[in-house]
Write a protein that holds these residues in place. Sequence first.
Motif, short mmCIF file in Angstrom:
data_model
loop_
_atom_site.label_atom_id
_atom_site.label_comp_id
_atom_site.label_asym_id
_atom_site.label_seq_id
_atom_site.Cartn_x
_atom_site.Cartn_y
_atom_site.Cartn_z
N LYS A 119 36.49 58.93 70.27
CA LYS A 119 35.65 58.39 71.32
C LYS A 119 36.74 58.20 72.44
O LYS A 119 36.40 58.63 73.71
CB LYS A 119 35.18 57.22 70.93
N LEU A 147 32.44 63.14 71.70
CA LEU A 147 31.45 62.12 71.62
C LEU A 147 30.49 62.28 70.55
O LEU A 147 29.92 61.40 69.93
CB LEU A 147 30.88 62.01 73.20
N SER A 178 29.98 54.95 72.06
CA SER A 178 29.87 56.31 71.93
C SER A 178 28.53 56.65 72.79
O SER A 178 28.57 57.81 73.27
CB SER A 178 30.29 56.81 70.66
#
Length: 297
Positions: free
Chosen positions: A150, A179, A192
Motif C-alpha cells: 500500500k 494496491l 487500500s
Amino acid sequence: MASASLFGAFRRLVSRTVKMRRMNQRIWTERIRTSNRTASFLVAVTPLSFLIYDRVTRFAWVSALESAEEVLEQADYLYSCGETEKLHQLLVKHKDSDEAEFLWRLARASRDLALLSRISAEEKKRLTYEAFDFASKALEKNQSSFAAHKWFAICLSDVGDYEGIKVKIGNSYIIREHLERAIELNPKDATSIHILGYWCFAFAELPWYQRKVAAVIFASPPTATYEEALAFFLKAEEVDPNFYSKNLLMLGKTYVMLRDVQRAALWLTRARDYPAVTEEDKQVHKEALDLLKKLNG
C-alpha cells in the motif's frame, strides 16, 4: 503483521543460537577426547557456562521482542493522535531496520511530514523521495506485507509529481497492481480500497490534454469512470465506517461529478463535521465547506 514479522526475527535468532550451541558442544566434546586435564576442567565449568549462556540469550530474545513491540505500539499511538513530527523522530532511529513493520511506518511518517503546511518545497521533495525509499525497502523485506504494498503504491504516486506526466502515467499501472495486491492480502483494509477509488477518480477526471499525451505514449492508457471510483469509496466505508475524512470528501465529490446533489451534500456534510485531528483533516474540512457553499449557492 507486526507480530508475524517479529516472530520471524525471533525464529532467526533461535536458529542462529541453536547452531552456535551445537558448535560449542562439538568443540567441548573434541577437547575432552584430546586431553584428560582439559576435559576435567571443561566438565566442571561448561555446564554452568551453558546455563548462563542460555539465560542471557533467552533474556535477549524477550527484551528485543518487547522493545520492538513497544516501539511499534508507541508509533501507532502517535499516528492515531496526529503527532507527525514526534512519530517521525521516533521511527527515524530505526531507519536501518531490516523489519518491514518499521520501514513502512517510517515511509508513512516521512510522507505525512512532507504534507505539513510549514514544510518548505525543497524539504517536501526530500521527504517524498525519502518516503519512497523506505517504502521500497519495506516491500523488499516482506512481499507478503499488505501495508508495504500500500505505502509503496502511495509513495510511488507522490514521486510521480516530480517526474513528469509521462512517468506518472507509466507508474499508474504499477500503482494499481500494488494496491490490488494490498487488498488481496488484507480485504479489510479500508485505506487500500479508498486509494484504489482515488486512482479511479483521478483517471476519470483526467484533463483532455493529458489523455491525449497518454494516448500518444501508451497503446492503451489507463482509464476509469466515476462509477468505478464510487464503488470503491462505498466499499471502503462499508469495511470501516467513518474511518477517514478524505473518503467522506471523495464520496461527496464523486456524487457531485455524477450530478447527484442530494447524496453529495450528505457526504460533504459528514466530511465537514469530521473531527480535525491531522493536517489533512483540516484541509478536508475546508474543501468540504467550500463545496457545500457552491452546492447551496
